[in-house]
Design a protein around this motif. Structure first.
Motif, PDB file in Angstrom:
ATOM      1  N   ASP A 209      -9.714   3.375 -15.941  1.00 23.79           N
ATOM      2  CA  ASP A 209      -9.252   3.355 -14.415  1.00 23.79           C
ATOM      3  C   ASP A 209      -9.850   2.052 -14.028  1.00 23.79           C
ATOM      4  O   ASP A 209      -9.110   1.474 -12.919  1.00 23.79           O
ATOM      5  N   VAL A 212      -7.727  -0.821 -14.415  1.00 21.98           N
ATOM      6  CA  VAL A 212      -6.551  -0.902 -13.898  1.00 21.98           C
ATOM      7  C   VAL A 212      -6.886  -1.366 -12.381  1.00 21.98           C
ATOM      8  O   VAL A 212      -6.123  -2.262 -11.897  1.00 21.98           O
ATOM      9  N   GLU A 213      -7.856  -0.765 -11.957  1.00 20.65           N
ATOM     10  CA  GLU A 213      -8.222  -1.294 -10.329  1.00 20.65           C
ATOM     11  C   GLU A 213      -8.429  -2.743 -10.370  1.00 20.65           C
ATOM     12  O   GLU A 213      -8.049  -3.424  -9.190  1.00 20.65           O
ATOM     13  N   LYS A 216      -5.218  -4.901 -10.479  1.00 22.20           N
ATOM     14  CA  LYS A 216      -4.696  -4.837  -9.201  1.00 22.20           C
ATOM     15  C   LYS A 216      -5.587  -5.702  -7.680  1.00 22.20           C
ATOM     16  O   LYS A 216      -5.014  -6.161  -7.234  1.00 22.20           O
ATOM     17  N   LYS A 239       0.451   6.892 -17.801  1.00 27.98           N
ATOM     18  CA  LYS A 239      -0.820   6.725 -16.846  1.00 27.98           C
ATOM     19  C   LYS A 239      -0.521   5.733 -15.575  1.00 27.98           C
ATOM     20  O   LYS A 239      -1.149   5.939 -14.742  1.00 27.98           O
ATOM     21  N   LEU A 240       0.088   4.627 -15.837  1.00 27.06           N
ATOM     22  CA  LEU A 240       0.192   3.655 -14.780  1.00 27.06           C
ATOM     23  C   LEU A 240       1.272   4.130 -13.759  1.00 27.06           C
ATOM     24  O   LEU A 240       1.292   3.521 -12.685  1.00 27.06           O
ATOM     25  N   ASN A 242       1.515   6.708 -11.760  1.00 33.06           N
ATOM     26  CA  ASN A 242       0.864   7.008 -10.579  1.00 33.06           C
ATOM     27  C   ASN A 242      -0.314   6.266  -9.883  1.00 33.06           C
ATOM     28  O   ASN A 242      -1.041   6.809  -9.118  1.00 33.06           O
ATOM     29  N   ARG A 243      -0.141   4.976 -10.346  1.00 34.63           N
ATOM     30  CA  ARG A 243      -1.358   4.007 -10.076  1.00 34.63           C
ATOM     31  C   ARG A 243      -0.513   2.794  -9.314  1.00 34.63           C
ATOM     32  O   ARG A 243      -1.124   1.766  -9.375  1.00 34.63           O
ATOM     33  N   GLY A 244       0.646   3.037  -8.704  1.00 32.68           N
ATOM     34  CA  GLY A 244       1.417   1.884  -8.115  1.00 32.68           C
ATOM     35  C   GLY A 244       2.186   1.029  -8.734  1.00 32.68           C
ATOM     36  O   GLY A 244       2.657   0.112  -8.269  1.00 32.68           O
ATOM     37  N   CYS A 424       5.410  -2.236 -17.178  1.00 34.77           N
ATOM     38  CA  CYS A 424       5.090  -1.701 -15.824  1.00 34.77           C
ATOM     39  C   CYS A 424       4.826  -2.860 -14.767  1.00 34.77           C
ATOM     40  O   CYS A 424       4.366  -3.960 -15.316  1.00 34.77           O
ATOM     41  N   TYR A 426       3.520  -4.253 -10.824  1.00 29.37           N
ATOM     42  CA  TYR A 426       2.924  -4.090  -9.742  1.00 29.37           C
ATOM     43  C   TYR A 426       3.332  -5.142  -8.630  1.00 29.37           C
ATOM     44  O   TYR A 426       2.763  -6.340  -8.787  1.00 29.37           O
TER      45      TYR A 426
END
Length: 471
Positions: A209, A212-213, A216, A239-240, A242-244, A424, A426
Motif C-alpha cells: 500500500d 502504491v501511495e 501516486k 488490488k489497484l 479501488n486505489r484510483g 492500470c 492513474y
C-alpha cells in the motif's frame, strides 16, 4: 473551460470501436469492419515546453507510517526514495524483493536486476532514449530494503505495447501536455508479471500500500499527466481497482502444457486437420537442410549474439522501423542471466541463418524476439523456431506454459490460445480520467468479444477448448 466540458463531445467519437481498432492490429479490423488504417508516429512531444529535464528527478518521498499486522512489531516508518539508476540498488536487495513477491515457482526473469540493469548499462533505457529511470525503493528504519518498483519517466509511448497514442492525441487537441508520463513496466517487454515487488515480512500488505501511495505521490510531485502500470499480475490489477486506477485489458497468445510427455502427445489434443498441418510444416524444415539447436548459458557464444543482433536488426528495419535494443544489451544480458536465456538457432550448412530469443522463468518459457538473415527465405522456419521449438523446450523443462506475446492470429492454429492481459492507469485530470474510463469500459467489452470469437475457432478438440474457457 474544464477538461471534462471540452473533452466529452470530441472523445465520444474516439471512445468507439474505431479507436480500439486503430491500435490493436488487423484482426480487429477484419472482424468488426471499422477503424482507420495504421500509421507511423514519429514524434510525440506535444504541449507546452515542459519535459523531464526541467523537473526535479529522483525526489524523496515519505516517510510513510505503517502498522504491522501483528502485535509483536511496533508501528514502523517506511522511507521511500527514487533511484535514478537500478545500479544504486544492490542486485541482492532487488532480486530478494522479486523472489518474495512471486515465489520461485513463478520467478519472472524480466524484473530481475540482471535484465533491467542490462537495459540501462547498454543504453536502451536511459534519459537519451526517453526512458528516465525513477525506480521506487522502500526501506525500514534500519535501512533494509522492503520493496522496489521498476519505474520510468517517459517522453513518448514507444516500447510499451499498451497503446495510448490516441490519449496523447486527445490531450494535445486541447492544449494539455500528455508527456512526460510515468511508466511502471519492463521496457520493450510485453510480459505479464509482478510490478510492485515486496519482501515477505509481517507487514507485506502495508508495504504494498505504501508503494502504491508513493507512486501516486510521485505522479503529483513530478507534475506529469499520468502513471501507467502495464502488464501487472492479475492480482495486482484487482488490488489497484479501488486505489484510483483505471483498469484496462488486452490480449496475448499463450500455450498451456497439459502434462504432455512429448510434442506428439500435445498434437493428440488437436483436431486431426490441425495436427496434420503442423506435422507437414515441421517436415519442411529438414527438407530445406536446416538444423535446429537450442542453446543455453555458456553454449551461447559472442558470435551467436552478434549474429542474433543482425537478425534482430533485419526484423526491426523491415517491420518496426526502429531498433530499441543494442548489440551490447544482448551480450550483457546473456552474460548476466546465464542458463535463464535460451537461444533457438537455425543453421544451414553450419551457418547461422535465423534465431529466436527466449527467457526461462519459474514455470514459463517466454518467447521474445525473432529474426533471420536479410533476404533469406525458409518456409515455415518462423513457426518452427518461435512456436514448435518453444513448445518442445517447455515440455522438456516441465514448464507450465509458453508466452508468445501479442499479435498474430496464426499462433492460434499452432496451439497458442488467446488470454487476457492487464494494465492500470492513474490519470490526474478528472475530466480526462472520466472520459478515458468510459472508453475503457467499451474496449473491455470488445476484448472479451474478440477472445470469445478466437477461441471458437481454436485448433483443439472440443473438450480441451471447454477447459480453456474456464482456466
Amino acid at each position: 473551460m474544464a477538461a471534462s466540458a471540452i473533452l466529452r463531445p470530441s472523445l465520444s467519437l474516439h471512445a468507439s470501436p474505431s479507436l480500439y481498432l486503430f491500435h490493436e492490429g488487423p484482426y480487429f479490423r477484419q472482424t468488426l469492419r471499422k477503424g482507420p488504417p495504421k500509421c507511423k508516429i514519429y514524434a510525440l512531444f506535444w504541449g507546452p515546453k515542459k519535459n523531464s529535464g526541467s523537473r526535479e528527478l529522483s525526489p524523496s518521498l515519505g516517510p510513510y507510517p505503517v502498522t504491522a499486522s501483528t502485535t509483536e512489531v511496533d508501528m514502523q516508518q517506511i522511507s521511500v526514495s527514487v533511484a535514478s539508476s537500478i545500479l544504486e540498488i544492490s542486485s541482492e536487495d532487488w532480486d530478494a524483493c522479486g523472489i518474495d513477491a512471486t515465489g520461485n515457482e513463478h520467478f519472472n526473469p524480466f524484473t530481475t536486476h540482471a535484465f533491467l540493469s542490462s537495459l540501462e548499462e547498454s543504453g536502451c533505457s536511459t534519459k537519451e532514449t526517453g526512458w528516465v529511470p525513477q525506480h521506487i525503493v522502500a526501506r525500514d528504519e534500519k535501512g533494509n530494503v522492503l520493496g522496489v518498483v521498476p519505474l520510468y519517466l517517459k517522453s513518448h509511448s514507444y516500447g510499451e505495447f499498451v497503446f495510448d497514442y490516441s490519449w496523447a492525441d486527445a490531450y494535445h487537441s486541447y492544449g494539455y501536455p500528455y508527456y512526460p508520463k510515468l511508466q511502471c513496466s519492463v521496457p520493450f517487454t510485453p510480459v505479464t508479471g509482478q510490478r510492485i515487488l515486496v519482501r515477505d515480512t509481517v507487514y507485506k500488505s502495508q508495504v504494498f500500500d505504501v508503494l502504491v501511495e508513493a507512486l501516486k505521490d510521485l505522479t503529483i510531485k513530478l507534475d506529469v499527466s499520468s502513471l501507467h502500470i502495464t502488464f501487472p499480475s492479475e492480482n495486482e490489477w484487482h488490488k489497484l481497482k479501488n486505489r484510483g486506477f483505471l483498469q484496462r485489458t488486452g490480449m496475448q497468445y499463450h500455450w498451456k502444457n497439459r502434462n504432455y510427455k512429448s510434442f506428439d502427445d500435445f498434437l493428440m489434443d488437436m483436431r486431426q486437420s490441425k495436427r496434420k498441418n503442423i506435422r507437414q510444416e515441421r517436415k519442411k524444415i529438414s527438407t530445406q537442410n536446416l538444423k535446429m539447436k537450442r542453446l543455453r548459458g555458456d553454449d551461447i557464444k559472442a558470435l551467436h549474439w552478434d549474429s542474433f543482433y543482425s537478425f534482430y536488426r533485419n526484423t526491426t528495419d523491415n517491420k518496426w522501423g526502429r531498433a530499441f535494443l543494442t548489440r551490447d544489451f544482448f551480450h550483457n544480458m546473456g552474460e548476466k542471466m546465464g542458463d535463464k536465456v535460451m537461444l533457438i538457432v537455425a543453421e544451414e550448412d553450419d551457418k547461422l541463418v535465423a534465431g529466436a530469443l527466449n527467457l526461462i522463468g519459474g514455470d514459463t518459457l517466454f518467447g521474445r524476439l525473432w529474426g533471420c538473415l536479410p533476404h533469406a527465405y525458409f518456409p515455415n522456419l518462423h513457426f518452427e523456431a518461435c512456436y514448435y521449438q518453444a513448445i518442445e523446450a517447455a515440455i522438456d523443462l516441465n514448464l507450465s506454459k509458453v508466452e508468445a506475446g501479442a499479435q498474430g492470429e496464426h499462433k492460434i492454429q499452432r496451439g497458442y490460445l488467446p488470454v487476457t492481459t492487464y494494465s492500470c492507469h492513474y490519470i490526474l485530470d478528472e475530466g480526462f480520467r472520466k472520459v478515458i474510463g468510459n472508453f475503457l469500459v467499451n474496449e473491455t467489452a470488445q476484448v472479451k468479444h474478440v477472445i470469445k470469437l478466437l477461441c471458437e475457432s481454436g485448433p483443439f478438440k472440443e473438450e480441451i477448448m471447454k477447459q480453456h474457457e474456464f482456466s
